[in-house]
Each structure stands twice: as structure tokens, then as C-alpha cells.
Design an enzyme around this catalytic site. Sequence first.
Site, PDB file in Angstrom:
ATOM      1  N   GLY A   1     -48.873  33.287 -32.158  1.00 36.56           N
ATOM      2  CA  GLY A   1     -47.458  32.948 -32.102  1.00 36.56           C
ATOM      3  C   GLY A   1     -47.213  31.567 -32.655  1.00 36.56           C
ATOM      4  O   GLY A   1     -48.035  31.012 -33.384  1.00 36.56           O
ATOM      5  N   ASN A   2     -46.066  31.005 -32.312  1.00 34.76           N
ATOM      6  CA  ASN A   2     -45.744  29.644 -32.717  1.00 34.76           C
ATOM      7  C   ASN A   2     -44.926  28.967 -31.621  1.00 34.76           C
ATOM      8  O   ASN A   2     -44.659  29.562 -30.583  1.00 34.76           O
ATOM      9  CB  ASN A   2     -45.015  29.630 -34.070  1.00 34.76           C
ATOM     10  CG  ASN A   2     -43.750  30.464 -34.044  1.00 34.76           C
ATOM     11  OD1 ASN A   2     -42.826  30.213 -33.281  1.00 34.76           O
ATOM     12  ND2 ASN A   2     -43.707  31.494 -34.903  1.00 34.76           N
ATOM     13  N   TYR A   3     -44.515  27.735 -31.880  1.00 41.40           N
ATOM     14  CA  TYR A   3     -43.891  26.919 -30.834  1.00 41.40           C
ATOM     15  C   TYR A   3     -42.364  27.032 -30.772  1.00 41.40           C
ATOM     16  O   TYR A   3     -41.728  26.268 -30.052  1.00 41.40           O
ATOM     17  CB  TYR A   3     -44.260  25.446 -31.040  1.00 41.40           C
ATOM     18  CG  TYR A   3     -45.730  25.163 -30.930  1.00 41.40           C
ATOM     19  CD1 TYR A   3     -46.398  25.285 -29.716  1.00 41.40           C
ATOM     20  CD2 TYR A   3     -46.466  24.777 -32.041  1.00 41.40           C
ATOM     21  CE1 TYR A   3     -47.751  25.033 -29.614  1.00 41.40           C
ATOM     22  CE2 TYR A   3     -47.829  24.521 -31.951  1.00 41.40           C
ATOM     23  CZ  TYR A   3     -48.463  24.646 -30.729  1.00 41.40           C
ATOM     24  OH  TYR A   3     -49.802  24.391 -30.635  1.00 41.40           O
ATOM     25  N   SER A   4     -41.770  27.960 -31.497  1.00 43.26           N
ATOM     26  CA  SER A   4     -40.311  28.056 -31.517  1.00 43.26           C
ATOM     27  C   SER A   4     -39.754  28.326 -30.117  1.00 43.26           C
ATOM     28  O   SER A   4     -40.231  29.216 -29.404  1.00 43.26           O
ATOM     29  CB  SER A   4     -39.869  29.182 -32.458  1.00 43.26           C
ATOM     30  OG  SER A   4     -38.475  29.358 -32.395  1.00 43.26           O
TER      31      SER A   4
ATOM     32  N   ALA B   1     -38.501  32.170 -36.078  1.00 49.49           N
ATOM     33  CA  ALA B   1     -39.763  31.748 -36.691  1.00 49.49           C
ATOM     34  C   ALA B   1     -40.728  32.927 -36.602  1.00 49.49           C
ATOM     35  O   ALA B   1     -41.478  33.067 -35.632  1.00 49.49           O
ATOM     36  CB  ALA B   1     -40.325  30.527 -35.981  1.00 49.49           C
TER      37      ALA B   1
END
Length: 401
Positions: A211-214, A279
Amino acid sequence: MEQTLKGKHIVLGITGGIAAYKSAYLLRLLIKAGAEVQVVITPNGKEFITPATLAALSGKPVVSEFFAANTGEWHSHVDLGLWSDLMVIAPATASTIGKMVSGVADNMLVTTYLSAKSHVMVAPAMDLDMWAHPSTQRNIATLMADGVEIIQPGSGELASHLTGKGRMEEPEEILRRVEAFFKKKESLSGKHVVVTAGPTYENIDPVRFIGNYSSGKMGFAIAEEAAARGARVTLIAGPVALQTSHPAIERIDVRSAREMLHQAENAFADCDIAILSAAVADYAPAECADSKIKREKTDGMTLQLVKNPDIAATLGKEKGSRILVGFALETDHEMENAARKLINKNLDMIVVNSLQNPLAGFNKDTNQVTLIKADNTSKAFPAKTKREVAADILDEIEKLK
């Protein structure tokens, strides 16, 4: 005066500052513009201007206490919050601003604010040192992040006979802001706006993911702003810890890029505008294990990744007459990369921000963006709260219509 506010319900909050005398002028202007105004005043506010004056101007008894002094009738802050189309607090003292931020509901005005379903405008008024104090500025920033519109104080001679910033804005300018709000409120009426927000999670096994930090804050701010302008909004949200407040927002929760694409294509079929702020993970594991992968079974692990579908490019091929807006969060060569993405994905506009900027990026309450349009024009904005950035983005989208 033209009846620009005819039929609008406005709660006018007045707090205990010398600028309360200006509230009488503001009240008169609102009434002349056709608004129906209910005044809610704090106990200290009554020390500066009398309820009798305000009631004579508004044609309504002024609300101050939770219970009416003579009859014992309960004043319902909930009913007031539902009744209002707009709440304006002018003047707003440092004390009241602090209570609004911390939720100290010890008077009728703050309780009404906490119950308000409508947009809220605040016109601060205080001495220059109080206005400049870090605690006041933190509180102002918090209110702005909460979606409250701040009508910045002006500069000039203050009640202390000092000169500086802290004067409540003039009633004529506040009226102009009120009229502009209602004009903007209807600017997307009848439009269907699709917004994607947050990250996507691509499962490795039942407990791990890529995943990502959005945080989704930017997309949610866009959804709220579009709904406030009269649009019907479909918000397709990845895994985030956020809630929506506007009743015109239909929220669809998804987890993976493929789920987001499926829902985006469904919603895109009958929309007018799509704003892709999510994102989305570019890659996903080729396979997802059915059970948790145990560390002791291997000294290492290699993941085979496959490309996820490109949501912006997919919708760009199906665009037709719809307006399609994308986002580009970059770490270097921001403008060049964004301009290439704008063309390759058949976008009408792209929102560019950079992880190099400490006021932009994931999990921030602020953002600083540049908007590039398909005609190769661009417009850069200073750092603002994400709700203000959302308003800037939608202002530019409306020029594309």
C-alpha cells in the site's frame, strides 16, 4: 438593494467584543438582502449590544440562553443547526474560537455551532497581539481544516488604540462573502461528480498488503466541496479512517485497485466530472496466499508483482464529453512528469504536488498544488488547507465546463 439572499436562513452569532456594534449593521444588510436571520448571542455579547436592538432589526427574539428567562422555554440548538443554510459568527473572539476548536459547549452559540449542518463563516475580532498569538493561529488553522471559512480581520486602529491586524472585516465585505457562498453553492447543481480517494491495498496474504501512506484527506475534501456546491457526489474510497458529512455524498468503500476501477467505471457511465485523487498502487502481488505466510518456513521471500490496471488511462479512453481530472504526486521533475501524464491519459486537467514540499503530500492537513490544463496553461497556488485547495480545484474545473 437586490434580494440576493431571499429565502435563505442565516444564523448570526455575536460574541463579546467591541466589534459587536458592527453586527447590527451586518444584520441590517442581511435582512435588506432578503435573508431570514436568527441572532444567537453569547452572555458577554449582550454587554456590548442589546438583544432589543438586534430583535428590532431581525424581527425575531434573540437567542442567548438555553432556556428563555420568562417562559422557561428550551431553545433547541439542534433545531437551529438544522434550520440554518449558513452560520456566520461576527465578531468571533479568541475565547469563542478556542471553544469552537475544543468543543467547550458552555453557551448557546458554541452549542449551535457544534450542531450546525450548514457551512460556517467566522469573522475574528481581537487585539493584534491576541490575533498573532500562536494559540490563536493554531485554533484558526484547526477551524480551517474543519471546513470553517475564515473571514480574515483587517488592519487599522484597534480598541486598544494600537494599530495592527485584528479589526473585524467590514459588514459590506462580509455580505459579499455570504452572497458569493450562496452563488457558489448552486454552481454544480444537477451535476454528478465522481471522486476517488485514499490508497489501495494489494493483499499478499490475509494479514499483509502492499500500500501507501495516503490518508484520503484531499479526496474527501474535494467530495465535500463538490457536494456543498450542489453536486451529487459518488466518493470511491480506499481504506481510510475518515467520515463524510454531506448528505449528497454516496460513499463506496473499496480495497484494491481492481475494485476501485470496477466502481469507477460504473459511476463514470453517467457522471459529468471525475476527479481521480486516489493514490492507486501501480503493482499487486501475482498471487495472494490463502493463509498467513509463516516466517519460520523461509529465510526470505520474493514477491512476483503484476501491473495493476491504470484507472485514469482507462477512463480517459471512455471520456467522451466528461471532464476528467487526475493527480500527480511526484518526487522530482514534477511539471514534466505531470504534463506527460496529462497527455497520455487524456485528462482535461492534472493537479501536481510534490513530496519535496513539507506542506504537501500524504497525511498532511495542507497542500500546495499547481494545476495544468490540457491547453498547456498552468496555475500555481500557495500552500493552503486541503478544503481550500479543493475549492481552488473545483473553481478551475468549473471554468472548463
